[in-house]
Each structure stands twice: as structure tokens, then as C-alpha cells.
Design an enzyme around this catalytic site. Sequence first.
Site, PDB file in Angstrom:
ATOM      1  N   ASP A 336       0.852  -1.178   0.000  1.00  0.00           N
ATOM      2  CA  ASP A 336       0.000   0.000   0.000  1.00  0.00           C
ATOM      3  C   ASP A 336       0.895   1.238   0.000  1.00  0.00           C
ATOM      4  OD1 ASP A 336      -2.229   1.572   0.098  1.00  0.00           O
ATOM      5  OD2 ASP A 336      -2.592   1.307   2.233  1.00  0.00           O
ATOM      6  N   ASP A 608      -5.246   5.792  -4.779  1.00  0.00           N
ATOM      7  CA  ASP A 608      -5.073   7.145  -5.286  1.00  0.00           C
ATOM      8  C   ASP A 608      -5.224   7.221  -6.806  1.00  0.00           C
ATOM      9  OD1 ASP A 608      -4.694   8.296  -2.835  1.00  0.00           O
ATOM     10  OD2 ASP A 608      -2.528   8.036  -2.852  1.00  0.00           O
TER      11      ASP A 608
END
Length: 1011
Positions: A336, A608
Site C-alpha cells: 500500500d 489514489d
Amino acid sequence: MGKKTINVEPETPFHTFTVEQVVEHYQTSILEGLSSEEAATRLQTYGLNALEGDGGVKWYKVLWRQVANVLVAILLIATALAFATKDFAEGSVILFVIVMNAAIGFWQEFNAEQTMEALRNMSSPTAQVIRDESRVTIPNNQAVPGDIMIFEDGDVVGADVRLFECFNFETDEALLTGESLPVQKNLSTIQNTDESLGDRLNMAFSSTTVVKGRAKGIVTSTGMKTQIGQIATSLMNVDSNEKTPLQKRLDKMAYCVFLAAIVLVIVVFAVHKFKYSNEVAIYAISVSIAIIPEGLVAVVTLTMAFGVSRMAEVKAIVRRLSSLESLGAVTNICSDKTGTLTQSKMVAVRMWFPKDGYYRVTGTGFTPEGEIYKQGEMVAGDPLAQEELVPNGSGSDHFLRALQVASLCNMAELRRTLHPETHGDWAAIGDPTEISLQVLAHKAGLAKPELIDQGFTLVAEFPFDSSVKRMSVLYQSPPSTSSAAGGHYIFMKGATERVLGCCTSYRAGDSELSIENEKGSRIAFEKMIEERMTILAEKGLRVLTLAYRKFDVQPDVDLVRGLKREEVETNMVFLGLVGIYDPPRAESRPAVLQCYEAGIRVHMLTGDHPSTAAAIAKEVAIIPVDVPVLNNPLIMTAAQFDAMEDDEVDRLAELPRVVARCSPNTKVKMIAALHRRNLFASMTGDGVNDSPSLKAANVGIAMGQSGSDVAKQASDIVLTDDNFATIVKAIAEGRRMFANIQKFIQHLMSANVAEIVVLIIGLAIKDADGHAVFPMSAVEILFLNMITSSPPAMGLGLEPASESNMREPPRSAKQGLFSFEVVMDTFVYGLAMGALSFASYAIVLFGFQNGTIGLGCNTEWSLECEGIFRARATSYTCMTLLILAHAINCRSLREPGWTITNLKTLEHNKMLWLSVVVGAFLVFPVVYIPGFNHNVFKHSRITYEWGLVIAAVILFILFAEGYKFAKRRLMKPIHLEGNGQLEMERMRTYMTDTSNQDSVIDDDRAVKEHK
């Protein structure tokens, strides 16, 4: 706080208490929580929040494992035979060895089990509580009645609590009630004291799982006084006896060794034409003892316990021992971004609104001190040109509405502390992203507490979910404010593409315009938003989108339970974008480059925007800084990757290094793609939805700070600092441990092979009665295996990582401890040591003692047996020093072991250095103490024979260095050449090779049209 604690019976019906009554009962505060001092006092009063059971370390079970094995059975037979033949000295020594072996093994394993138990406690579920006015994470067993506990989606409830705040809060109580459906909680006080557990909707119970929403509650019962404790459920028990793949492989090796021992016993009896005698039986037992590495189990236990402790020191808690062995085989890390590669210290630094253009925000951290400057569209790239300060509490209606959404569609709390030591400092509770928005709202003069005081009332909440990537709240607005006309409003924030899909209009100044007021305008609007978002994302900013709409309340609709998310989140009004910066950790880039050095590839899987993900990926060296983002096969969105069939993914020359807008299902698909390529993958995760990917990965790694308890329970390793660099340290430690196990197994087995060589060749030397004469006595063999071999093996297990540890390729996942090279080395070194030791025996016996062999030389000394006893002492001394020299040799498979530089590094391993020195000095009392040498070890003192011993050691060292030199020249190098820059160049080459081909990559819109 110094308030009196109250000992409450477990039958107290807290579900019938109001929140105020529970607060008074436990003398606590729902805002400030307990003080640390009061919590410590209550912990003494109520005890640990843990279930009692038969868990923990049981000394008698550990002791039984030391004596209930094949080795002890063989030694006991040897003891019985020795006493039966009235060889009391030898029988006593063997019995002493049995006791000593059991004692050493018990001490090591018992301490190792205690270490593992402590680490398991460290990795147990944690609890979020409010202590000293701040939200802190504590081990769940430290929770006490009166604590204010906070729950979020995916948490395991750590104690029985009376809820005082909840939004869409549902728990799975099947463990207690058998009810398969989640139970939705509320705050209503229940009058019936005998209400069933399933109907106590204002309570949450220990060990149940949060499946939806969030809540806060006051801890009412802990440990055995909880509902789960009252029915004596032993969920906290951990099976510490589960065997790892390594232990299973060692078990197979033990069976093979036992089979070999039986074969050798048959050989001994065959040489003596199967005529039984005490001497033949003892020789057979001696041969079988020689092939079994007595200290192996103890050394493995010590090494693994030390490895787990070392992992804990680098902030990686091992939940499953098998992961220690798996780490050395990791070829790909799927990580991540937020909080792992970055600092998770988010701050909103940019905004963009239609018509108004860009805004710049100053200030850092949780302190809401900073200013907001309006830049407009033309000067967005130059933050210092033509800026206009926006005074606190002012701005256009559009600006105020957007900041109102940022403030209210937000669960984070920001307030000054009242604690005497930190009085006046700002503290934040909540998700880092929401905290950054809350700080932004404070800077604009729209703090959430002030808006609540003005009359904004939360009615319903649709929490953030990784599948929809947005959050919405329904608020009732006060009758009239400067920025609202009263009524109900839906406020929304989330990923741009997920929020934009819910919008049918947009705010431009004081006007609300339809996105589709003319043909093709929606595509043009989305393109315009994409351009603005890309400008922010290319600066490495995480971009969130804000939206709202006025909500018409239907009179027959329950606003708490009757609303459906898909109906509420429609016809929204787009407000603008917020750019949030989360700087990369300073150690992330070096750690990624170290992965490339080690032959490990790193993939970033993040929620994102692609440009944001690519910008951070370039900063931390996951992809080269000079590669484009568009049409880059190394960078994909989850939509692009998920739209590909498995065979399409398998045809890719390389899997993407960055996957943006990632969902939990995308992570599972990535793991499956890696497995189809026979790669060994680790995956990080923190949410409840990450559990499938954590389980599917070869090594699942959960976040200790931000991770849910469900994710931690599905993982193999928990990072207590959520840091990517810790993953790399854990892999390095896993490699070190595996390499050390190979080193000491090679050392122990080489010594056993050497002893077998001496004993089997020795069968050719017989006395006048036709009995084989022992080249080494049974006691000598036991002393070599237990006292000489085992301590250096333990030292090898504690060896620090070699300089090349992270410059070697990952080992094959199918490769066990016994690789071709390790097996070859074991036999080569064993044959060499055995040949040199027997050569010294034969030279003394036939060269210096004229081959004189008396009768009964296996049991007692006589003048006729002096030659045998001196030869035996020479062989024993030679074998001892060769084994100790081989310990130095085993520090590396191929690198020279006897260089000055290598010998200097011994100071970093005191255990190995001391074991070699002490082992060498022990030769003298064993050989020279009168009576002890003749009666116990069956050998005599030596003089001139030392020349043969020294010559044998020198020849062995020369042979070992020559053998390693040949391996370095003839075998494939194990070190990777080059560094991270070469990996960057390889990626650039890959980009060049694929740039002119028909790419499978396209933008999100094309993928959606294709679907």
C-alpha cells in the site's frame, strides 16, 4: 483521575442503564476517558482483559518432548548395554549425556516458548481507547472497565461495552447468539433486565466483529466477566505446538537418519557374521549414535526463537512461524502507499473550484495555523504570483459551502488538550485524510464543533467503503445561516471518479449549472476536471472531490434506517477538488532500492489517482522518474487491470508496478497473477476487505497501527510501525535465519558423516578374537556430538547477516534446506574430515605403534592396548579440532573462511568464538586427566601425535579454501550484479520495447466504453 473504582458483578444489567448512569458507575468521562494512572490502578483491580484457559507454556510438555524421541531411546539402549556388561563408567557418562541433553533442550525450548508466548500476546487484537484525552492504541488485554473504546469497520470488539455513540453500527454476534445476520445497534435504553443477548442492541460484546459502521462505548466488563467469558469460551488459546514446514522437513530428515542408523547397525553385525556379543552390540550402538545429530532440535529451536525476537526488535511481529521460512523466498512485494511508503502525515495544501480556480493552503501538521490564498486559474503553477489572502471565516458562498462539506462529512476530531503536561496543544483523533480536511476547515473558520453549535445535526451516515470509495452524511441544517437556507443536506467526499459519477450539476460561484446542459458537455466537463486533477496529482497530491445537494425529506421515510445509499447518493452538485500531500518516508526509497539489490520487485497498490500514485512511486524509486504516466504498461488503474482476462495478464511481459484506484478484488487478482508466474508474493493490507488478499499471499502483512483486527488475524506478520522499510528488514531477517539454519545443519551433518567414515572404515581393524576395534569410543562420539559440535552450531545459528544477504536472489519456494550445494558440501567436508581423522588413527597405530592390537581394547586399558588407546586419542583430538575449524568454514558457503578480514568479524558472534575456543581447550582435560581418559573415554594421553593433529587441521583448511575457490570459479554466482539503477534501466528498456506496440492500456473512459 484518582477516582474510586467499583467492583461490579458480571450480572449487572448495563443494558438497562442510561449512558449517564454508566459514566457515574465507573467514574469516567466520554470525552476525556481515563487517565493512565487510573487505568493502571483498575488493571490491578480487575486483572487482564483475557480469557482463562489451558493456554500458555507448560513445562512438563516441554520436558516430555525432550525425552520422547528416537535419540533418547537409542542412548537408553546404549546405557543398558553398558551397565549389563559392567562398564559402569561408560554407562554413567551416557546417562549423564541423556540428562544433560534433556536439560539443555528443555531450557532452550522453554525459553523459546516463553518468548513466542510473549510475542503472540503482542500480536493479539488491539483496542482503540481514549486515555488522557487522546486516542491511543493499546493491547486489548490492557483494557479496563470505564475505558472509552472506539470501534470501526473490521474491528473485533475487545470487551463488553455500553454504546453511547454509533452510526450504521452492525456487529456479527453469531459466536454468542448463533444469529447468522449482523445485528444493527442503537442507543436506546432497555427496560427488561432479562433481555436476551441478541436483543441488547445498546451493547456490544467481546469477541464479536464489527461488520459495518463505527461506534464508541464504555467498557463495562472485561476478561472472564464478559459474556464470552461467562460461557467459558477459550478463543484466546493458541496452539504453540503447530509444526512449521521447516520442522516437518527436519522430521523427515530424522526418519531418514534413523533408517540410515538401522542400516549401519546391520552392517556392523554383518561384518561380525551376525554373531552377537556385548562388544558388537556396543559398536553398533556407537555407529548409530554417530549418525544422529543430537543437538539439532535444540539448535533449531534456539535459532527460530532468536529470529522471532529479532523480528520483534525491527517492529515486525510474527504470528505464524512458517512465515519466517517463507520470507527468504519472497520475489515480489505488493505494498500500500499511505502510511506504508509515506508518512501518513497528511496536510491539505491545494484546492480547486470551478470559476474560482486554485487555492493554496499553508501550515503543517495537526495545528490549525495557516492561511488560505486564492490564486485563480492562470497562476496555479506559481504559488507566489498574484495571490489573494482569504480572511478567516470569509470567502464566496461556493468556498464556504465546500469547506462546510470538508468539515461535516468528516469523523475526525480536532481539539486542544486539557492534560496538564500538554495543555493547549492540538490533538487529533481519526483517519489522517479526514484530519487534514478538519485542519483545513479550522483554517477557514468552519470548525466542526462551531458548525454543530450553530445547529447542524447529523441524521444519518453512509461510511467510506473501499468498494464505493466515497462517504456521505445527511445533516439537518439550522433554519438560516450565511451559507444555507435550512433543511436537510447530503454532503459527500471521495475519489473523484466515484463522486463525479453521482453528480448531475456543478457549482460555479453562486450558480448551479447542469453538467449535461448541452450535447457532449459531460465529456467536456469530465475532461476539464481530469486536467485540473492531473495538475494536482502530478505534484504527488492525493485528490479528493467534494459534493453536496439539498435533500427533500419524505414524511413516511425513517431517516435512520429507511434510507438506501444508492438512492441518496444521486443528483449531487460538484463543488471542487482538494489536494492532500503525504510526504514519502525518508527510508522508503533506500528500502525499495535494497529490494532491487535483492532481486525483489516492488508493486504499489493504492486507491489514489494514477498521477498521484505515479508521482509518489517515482519519488520512492518504484518506477523511473523519467517515464511517462500515460500509456505506460508499468502503471495501470484497477479498472484497466480488472478488465483484462487472465490470459491477457499472463501475456504481459511484466506485471504493472503501480495499480491506482485499487480495490480489494484487484489485490487478489494481482496475487493470482503472480502465482501463475510461479512467483512468491507478500501483500500488505489494513482493512477488513484486505483479508482475502492477505490469505492468498504467500506472506500476508498487516498494519499494526492502522490495520483492523480482522486483517491482523488473516496475516502472517504484523508491522507495528506500518513502515515499508520494516518489510525489507523482515525479509533480510528471514534470509539470515534460513541461511544460518543451512549453515549449522551442514556443520552438524558433516561431523556425523566424518564420524561414520571413521567408524565404518574402522570395522576393517580387528583383534585376535575377530572383534572390530573402535577407532572412537561411544563416549568420545557422544562428547563430540553434544559438547564439541552443538555449541558451535548454536553460534552459527546466531550469525549476523552476511554482507551479501540482500544481494542474492530469492531462493526458490520449492527449495528446502537441503539444496544440491548444501548436500554436496556436507558429504565433501564430512569425507575430508573423516579421512584425515582416520589417517591420523592409522598412522599412529601402524606407523608409530607397529600395529600392536591387544584383546579387549574396546572396554579397558592394558599395556597391549596402549597403541590403540593412543591412536584413538589422536583420532578424537583430530576430529575435535576439525569440527571446530569446520564451524569457521561454515560461516559462508563460498566465501573464504580463513582470511584475516573474516576472522576479525568473529567478534560480532561471541557465541561462536567462545564455543570454538572452549571446545579446543576441553581437549586437554579429556585427554590428559588420569583415569578419566582410560576408564571413560578409552584413550591415552598423546605427545608427538600433536604433529599429526596440527598437520590434519592445516590440510583441512587448505582443502576447504581450495574447494570454495573451485566452487566460485565453476558454479553459477549467487550474488546479483549491479544495483537499483540497473533495475531502473531495465524498466526504461521495457518501456521502449513496448512503446510502439498496440498497448492494452487505455484511459478509464475507453475501458468503460469497452465494457
